[in-house]
Design an enzyme around this catalytic site. Structure first.
Site, short mmCIF file in Angstrom:
data_model
loop_
_atom_site.label_atom_id
_atom_site.label_comp_id
_atom_site.label_asym_id
_atom_site.label_seq_id
_atom_site.Cartn_x
_atom_site.Cartn_y
_atom_site.Cartn_z
N TYR A 19 36.52 41.15 40.96
CA TYR A 19 37.47 42.27 41.02
C TYR A 19 37.73 42.83 39.63
O TYR A 19 38.05 42.09 38.71
CB TYR A 19 38.78 41.82 41.67
CG TYR A 19 38.55 41.20 43.02
CD1 TYR A 19 37.93 41.93 44.03
CD2 TYR A 19 38.90 39.88 43.27
CE1 TYR A 19 37.68 41.36 45.27
CE2 TYR A 19 38.66 39.30 44.51
CZ TYR A 19 38.05 40.06 45.51
OH TYR A 19 37.80 39.49 46.71
N HIS A 63 40.43 46.13 45.17
CA HIS A 63 41.49 45.12 45.12
C HIS A 63 42.83 45.71 44.67
O HIS A 63 43.64 45.04 44.01
CB HIS A 63 41.07 43.96 44.20
CG HIS A 63 41.58 42.64 44.69
ND1 HIS A 63 42.78 42.11 44.28
CD2 HIS A 63 41.06 41.74 45.54
CE1 HIS A 63 42.97 40.95 44.86
NE2 HIS A 63 41.95 40.70 45.65
O1 KDG Z 1 44.08 35.31 48.36
C1 KDG Z 1 43.63 36.57 48.04
C2 KDG Z 1 42.16 36.74 48.42
O2 KDG Z 1 42.00 36.49 49.77
C3 KDG Z 1 41.68 38.11 48.09
O3 KDG Z 1 41.79 38.27 46.70
C4 KDG Z 1 40.24 38.27 48.51
O4 KDG Z 1 40.37 40.65 48.36
C5 KDG Z 1 39.85 39.67 48.82
C6 KDG Z 1 38.73 39.84 49.75
O5 KDG Z 1 38.45 40.99 50.07
O6 KDG Z 1 38.14 38.85 50.15
MG MG Z 2 39.83 42.43 49.43
#
Ligand code: KDG
Ligand code: MG
Length: 399
Positions: free
Chosen positions: A152, A205
């Site tokens: 991210y 994100h």
């Molecule tokens: O706990 C948070 C995660 O599940 C997240 O950061 C993962 O954005 C995410 C994803 O799309 O898998």
């Molecule tokens: Mg996500």
């Protein structure tokens, strides 16, 4: 039939998971999951507290018990409480399936497809490495792949501050220009190498401001993403219209949503294409099914969040539901079959199956999952928090 006991199982076999077991006076029990990354002990307390309301009740009255727990709290809603409710609701559906001697998806309408299309994550330090990752996933049979440079935020993550004390999470320093500059060329490169037919997606994100998100969605439009995920943090609900008007990039959001009311406006105004809610964080199968039914007339499809922290029983609940609904889109796939999860498999047995890009829930009655409490006790909970990000001047930023 009556509920006699609600058992809360907080365990760390590889990473933290919060499981629940609901026992009945007929020897049948149900299992569910309430893992909420970084907040498991709080959800555990909520399950313990709300679970008392279930003792003596008929476990087959799934809708009534959902309404009872939701409304009895009075302070209804929120991630903690809806995840606690989800764990209990899943366990009730598991019991119902065992009593009916049918897998849960059969109780939800039966199979609407042969398998659940999944996507995997290709991360790499450069666009060339991301391409290698995408090709490796395609080689393994994945039909859709998420592509990110360095996870991210990519090279927008320009620094890291050590945690205040050992065991606490560190802080990432986030400065978006590099991320904004590298992301459109990443997809230009991938399209040049893979062609326009390859199915690719990307997760922002929630790290951008509304105008940055609108700009990026517009830049990515020529590359036809399967979807662009979490273009905005949920606090910027009012800005979805601006992003939508800026481009025809397919949009997905919802992993932080906790119920129907978070989704209504996005659906009615057709501001998204995929909804990323999943049973584990929206009050269970009962609520997730209603949300996905609400999405159906708008042509909005499911794309259940399926990161590691959704957990193996959370994953099973998502698969059962999405096998049955008409408006299924895709499932994010986390592979609990990989070697690192051997301790987890001591606790839950076999995770849901995956082959050739498609996942399947087990055919056993209920959710098809169980929990070995003795094995779980061998792996005690480890304190953990979500990380934090700050801007270069020290301001806390959403993540
Ligand atoms: O706990 C948070 C995660 O599940 C997240 O950061 C993962 O954005 C995410 C994803 O799309 O898998
Ligand atoms: Mg996500």
């Amino acid at each position: 039939m009556k509920i006699t006991e609600v058992r809360v199982i907080l365990t760390c076999p590889t990473r933290n998971h919060l499981f629940v077991k609901v026992n009945t006076d007929q020897g049948v029990h149900g299992v569910g999951e309430g893992t909420l990354n970084g907040s498991e002990p709080i959800v555990a307390a909520a399950i313990q507290h709300a679970g008392e309301l279930l003792i003596g009740k008929d476990p087959l009255r799934t809708e009534d018990l959902w309404q009872l727990i939701y409304n009895w709290s009075f302070w209804r809603g929120g991630a903690i409480y809806m995840t606690a409710l989800a764990a209990l609701d899943m366990a009730l559906w598991d019991i119902k399936g065992k009593v009916a001697n049918l897998p849960v998806y059969q109780l939800l309408g039966g199979r609407s497809r042969e398998g659940i299309l999944t996507y995997g994550h290709a991360d790499g330090g450069s666009k060339e490495e991301v391409l290698e990752g995408v090709l490796a996933f395609q080689e393994r049979g994945y039909k859709v792949v998420r592509a990110q440079i360095r996870g991210y935020g990519g090279h927008g993550n320009i620094g890291h501050e050590a945690p205040l004390r050992p065991g606490l999470p560190g802080t990432t320093i986030w400065h978006p220009p590099k991320y904004l500059a590298e992301t459109p060329p990443l997809f230009e490169f991938l399209r040049a190498k893979l062609g326009m037919e390859a199915e690719l997606l990307h997760d922002i994100h929630g790290m951008l401001t509304p105008i940055e998100a609108a700009w990026l969605a517009k830049q990515l439009e020529p590359y036809r993403l399967f979807f662009l995920e979490d273009i905005l943090p949920i606090e910027h609900f009012e800005s979805f219209r601006m992003v939508r008007d800026a481009s025809k990039t397919s949009l997905a959001i919802g992993e932080l949503f906790t119920g129907r009311w978070d989704c209504l406006r996005l659906f009615q105004e057709q501001l998204i294409d995929f909804i990323r809610i999943k049973p584990i964080h929206v009050g269970g199968i009962t609520e997730a099914r209603k949300i996905l039914t609400m999405a159906e007339p708008y042509g909005i499809r499911s794309a259940c969040h399926g990161a590691a922290d959704v957990g193996p029983i959370g994953q099973a609940a998502s698969l059962h539901l999405q096998l049955a609904i008409p408006n299924f889109g895709i499932q994010e796939w986390h592979d609990f079959h990989s070697p690192e999860y051997a301790p987890l498999r001591e606790v839950i047995g076999q995770p849901c199956a995956w082959a050739g890009g498609y996942a399947q829930p087990h055919e056993a009655p209920g959710l098809g999952m169980d929990i070995d409490e003795k094995a779980a006790a061998r792996y005690p909970y480890q304190k953990a928090w979500m990380p934090l990000i700050r801007r270069p001047d020290g301001t806390v930023h959403h993540f």
